[in-house]
Every structure is written in C-alpha cells, then in structure tokens.
Design a protein around this motif. Structure first.
Motif, short mmCIF file in Angstrom:
data_model
loop_
_atom_site.label_atom_id
_atom_site.label_comp_id
_atom_site.label_asym_id
_atom_site.label_seq_id
_atom_site.Cartn_x
_atom_site.Cartn_y
_atom_site.Cartn_z
N ALA A 18 0.62 -1.36 -0.21
CA ALA A 18 0.02 0.10 -0.16
C ALA A 18 0.90 1.12 -0.08
O ALA A 18 0.70 2.16 -0.54
N GLU A 19 2.04 1.04 0.86
CA GLU A 19 2.96 2.38 0.86
C GLU A 19 3.62 2.64 -0.75
O GLU A 19 3.88 3.67 -1.06
N VAL A 20 4.01 1.41 -1.18
CA VAL A 20 4.73 1.75 -2.62
C VAL A 20 3.42 2.30 -3.49
O VAL A 20 4.00 3.06 -4.35
N PHE A 21 2.25 1.85 -3.44
CA PHE A 21 1.27 2.39 -4.32
C PHE A 21 0.83 3.98 -3.93
O PHE A 21 0.67 4.81 -4.91
N ASP A 22 1.13 4.36 -2.82
CA ASP A 22 1.14 5.53 -2.37
C ASP A 22 2.03 6.55 -3.08
O ASP A 22 1.94 7.67 -3.51
N ASP A 23 3.19 5.92 -2.76
CA ASP A 23 4.47 6.71 -3.66
C ASP A 23 4.17 6.59 -4.93
O ASP A 23 4.52 7.81 -5.59
N SER A 24 3.62 5.80 -5.60
CA SER A 24 3.52 5.74 -7.08
C SER A 24 2.54 6.73 -7.65
O SER A 24 2.45 7.43 -8.54
N ASN A 50 4.31 -4.61 -10.98
CA ASN A 50 4.88 -3.38 -11.95
C ASN A 50 3.96 -3.22 -13.01
O ASN A 50 3.56 -2.14 -13.29
N GLY A 51 3.25 -4.29 -13.66
CA GLY A 51 2.38 -4.12 -14.67
C GLY A 51 1.00 -3.46 -14.29
O GLY A 51 0.59 -2.50 -14.87
N ALA A 52 0.48 -3.70 -13.00
CA ALA A 52 -0.74 -2.87 -12.31
C ALA A 52 -0.20 -1.44 -12.13
O ALA A 52 -1.10 -0.67 -12.28
N LEU A 53 0.81 -1.27 -11.75
CA LEU A 53 1.02 0.14 -11.45
C LEU A 53 1.27 1.03 -12.96
O LEU A 53 0.75 1.99 -12.91
N LEU A 54 1.82 0.49 -13.78
CA LEU A 54 2.16 1.15 -15.01
C LEU A 54 0.61 1.30 -15.88
O LEU A 54 0.38 2.24 -16.34
N GLY A 55 -0.22 0.20 -15.64
CA GLY A 55 -1.43 0.00 -16.19
C GLY A 55 -2.56 1.19 -15.80
O GLY A 55 -3.35 1.69 -16.68
N ILE A 56 -2.31 1.17 -14.27
CA ILE A 56 -3.16 2.11 -13.61
C ILE A 56 -3.05 3.58 -13.99
O ILE A 56 -3.74 4.66 -14.41
N HIS A 57 -1.49 3.87 -13.92
CA HIS A 57 -1.22 5.26 -14.35
C HIS A 57 -1.36 5.61 -15.90
O HIS A 57 -1.48 6.51 -16.06
N LEU A 58 -1.24 4.46 -16.44
CA LEU A 58 -1.43 5.05 -17.99
C LEU A 58 -2.94 5.28 -18.23
O LEU A 58 -3.42 6.28 -18.84
N GLN A 59 -4.04 4.85 -17.50
CA GLN A 59 -5.26 4.93 -17.47
C GLN A 59 -5.50 6.36 -17.08
O GLN A 59 -6.23 7.35 -17.46
N ALA A 60 -4.64 6.71 -15.91
CA ALA A 60 -5.00 8.12 -15.28
C ALA A 60 -4.46 9.09 -16.16
O ALA A 60 -5.06 10.33 -16.30
N LEU A 114 -8.12 7.78 -9.12
CA LEU A 114 -6.74 7.03 -9.06
C LEU A 114 -6.35 6.45 -7.68
O LEU A 114 -5.92 5.41 -7.41
N ASP A 115 -6.73 7.43 -6.55
CA ASP A 115 -6.30 6.98 -5.03
C ASP A 115 -6.98 5.76 -4.75
O ASP A 115 -6.63 4.75 -4.34
N GLU A 116 -8.40 5.58 -5.21
CA GLU A 116 -9.23 4.51 -4.81
C GLU A 116 -8.65 3.12 -5.58
O GLU A 116 -8.70 1.99 -5.18
N ALA A 117 -8.29 3.26 -6.95
CA ALA A 117 -7.95 2.30 -7.78
C ALA A 117 -6.52 1.59 -7.29
O ALA A 117 -6.45 0.52 -7.03
N LEU A 118 -5.71 2.43 -6.99
CA LEU A 118 -4.42 2.15 -6.42
C LEU A 118 -4.55 1.47 -5.07
O LEU A 118 -3.86 0.29 -4.74
N GLN A 119 -5.37 1.84 -4.11
CA GLN A 119 -5.69 1.29 -2.81
C GLN A 119 -6.30 0.09 -2.88
O GLN A 119 -6.00 -0.80 -2.24
N SER A 120 -7.22 -0.16 -3.81
CA SER A 120 -7.71 -1.30 -3.99
C SER A 120 -7.04 -2.48 -4.51
O SER A 120 -6.88 -3.37 -4.06
N VAL A 121 -6.03 -2.33 -5.62
CA VAL A 121 -4.94 -3.15 -5.96
C VAL A 121 -4.10 -3.56 -5.06
O VAL A 121 -3.44 -4.64 -4.68
N ALA A 122 -3.51 -2.44 -4.35
CA ALA A 122 -2.51 -2.72 -3.23
C ALA A 122 -3.19 -3.54 -1.98
O ALA A 122 -2.49 -4.48 -1.52
N ALA A 123 -4.39 -3.52 -1.97
CA ALA A 123 -4.78 -4.28 -0.62
C ALA A 123 -4.97 -5.58 -1.23
O ALA A 123 -4.83 -6.73 -0.23
#
Length: 209
Positions: free
Chosen positions: A87-93, A163-173, A182-191
């Motif tokens: 979750a912290e990695v995704f917050d930084d992302s 890594n793919g999840a991070l890139l994909g979510i950010h590309l959509q954003a 964005l925050d909710e999507a990242l938090q959901s995947v991180a959890a």
C-alpha cells in the motif's frame, strides 16, 4: 591535485549533470525523443554539447537517466529499506503520476514499443531494474521454510504483476483521468496484493499450456 580542488571539480560536474537532466526532461516532454537533439539540450542547459555524451554516453542513456531521476524524486531507493507494505509503494506511485512531467515515462514507453533506436533496450533494462527492486522487497519477507527455487519463481511473477498493475493504472490516469478515482484504484489493488502476499510462497507457479 588537492582534495579541495577535486571536490570542486566534482561539484561542477554534478551541477553540469543536473542542468543537462533538467533541460532534457523539459525538452523530451515538450517535443518527444526524436525531435530533441543534443544541440537543443545544450542551448537550453547552457552546457557544451560535447559534455552531454561525456556524462550520459548517448541520447538513449540520457533519456533513461531522466526517467529514473523522475521516479527517484518520489520513490527513492532508501525509502524501501524498511520493507513497507505494498500500500505504501502504491502511495508513492500516486505521487509519481501526479508529478511534473510524469507523462514522460509513457512517452518513452511508446517510443520503446515502436522500436525507436536504442530506447527499446534501455526501457527493457529500466523495467528489469524495477522488477528486481520489487523482488528484493518480496525476498525480505520470504518465510524461512520456503523452497528457494519455487519462491524465486513466484517472486519474479508477483513482481512483474505488481509492476504491470502500477504502469497500467497510471497509463489510464493519464489518458482518461476522469473515468475513475486514481487513489481508490491504487488502494484497491494494493490491498489485493497485500492480502494475497503469503500465497506466493505456498502456491506453485502456473505452467504454460
């Protein structure tokens, strides 16, 4: 040469490197990779053209240095020495995707996919280093009784998925920022990753076919 003189030379060299990176980051974001030359970067930075390959070897090396510096601003390597939750990695992302010139990462990705000169190989190396960093985080959590060979394969697959999840979510954003939070999507995947983390050492890797 005295130690003071050497330090002064190192300071000048570091300042030149910073100015080149600043100029290149701006120009790559404005014009793209192919339409930016060393002459352009030299004029924008105020550093001689000949100094650029001395610091970065070639334009491909320069563009990846720009990307890594952009990421390291919000995700410095020392940040993960304490093995944080994902979750912290995704917050930084999230901070990364909202930073200045963050779209540069995807501009370079597009050029890597199209096979632009040496960018493809440079981007491969960049992605490999990012996966390696995530694997190190996983290895630090590996149970003592885990089989090393199986665990290594699972960690590699898990790191690629993260890594793919991070890139994909950010590309959509970047492309469609109003379609989701964005925050909710990242938090959901991180959890989801944190919840299923223990399973990677108990489940054998899937086989092809």
């Amino acid at each position: 040469m005295s130690s003071q003189g050497r330090r002064r030379i190192d300071e000048i060299s570091e300042e030149s490197r910073r100015r080149i990176l600043d100029a290149a980051e701006e120009l790559f974001a404005e014009r793209g990779f192919d339409r930016t030359s060393f002459v352009d970067i030299s004029e924008r930075s105020g550093i001689s053209r000949g100094s650029i390959p001395w610091h970065f070897k070639n334009k491909e090396g320069l563009v990846m240095a720009v990307v890594e510096r952009t990421i390291d601003r919000v995700m410095p390597p020392e940040r993960y020495q304490s093995v944080p939750a994902f979750a912290e990695v995704f917050d930084d992302s999230t901070a990364l995707v909202r930073g200045d010139n963050s779209a540069l990462l995807f501009m370079i990705l597009a050029e890597a996919i199209s096979g632009t000169r040496g960018v493809h190989a440079q981007y491969q190396e960049f992605l490999a280093r990012r996966r390696d960093g995530l694997e190190l985080l996983l290895r630090a959590r590996r149970p003592e009784n885990a089989d090393p060979e199986t665990a290594s394969k699972q960690e590699r697959a898990f790191a690629a998925a993260l890594n793919g999840a991070l890139l994909g979510i950010h590309l959509q954003a970047h492309i469609d920022p109003d379609s989701f939070e964005l925050d909710e999507a990242l938090q959901s995947v991180a959890a989801l990753f944190d919840k299923n983390l223990a399973d990677i050492w108990s489940t054998p890797p899937a086989s092809a076919g």
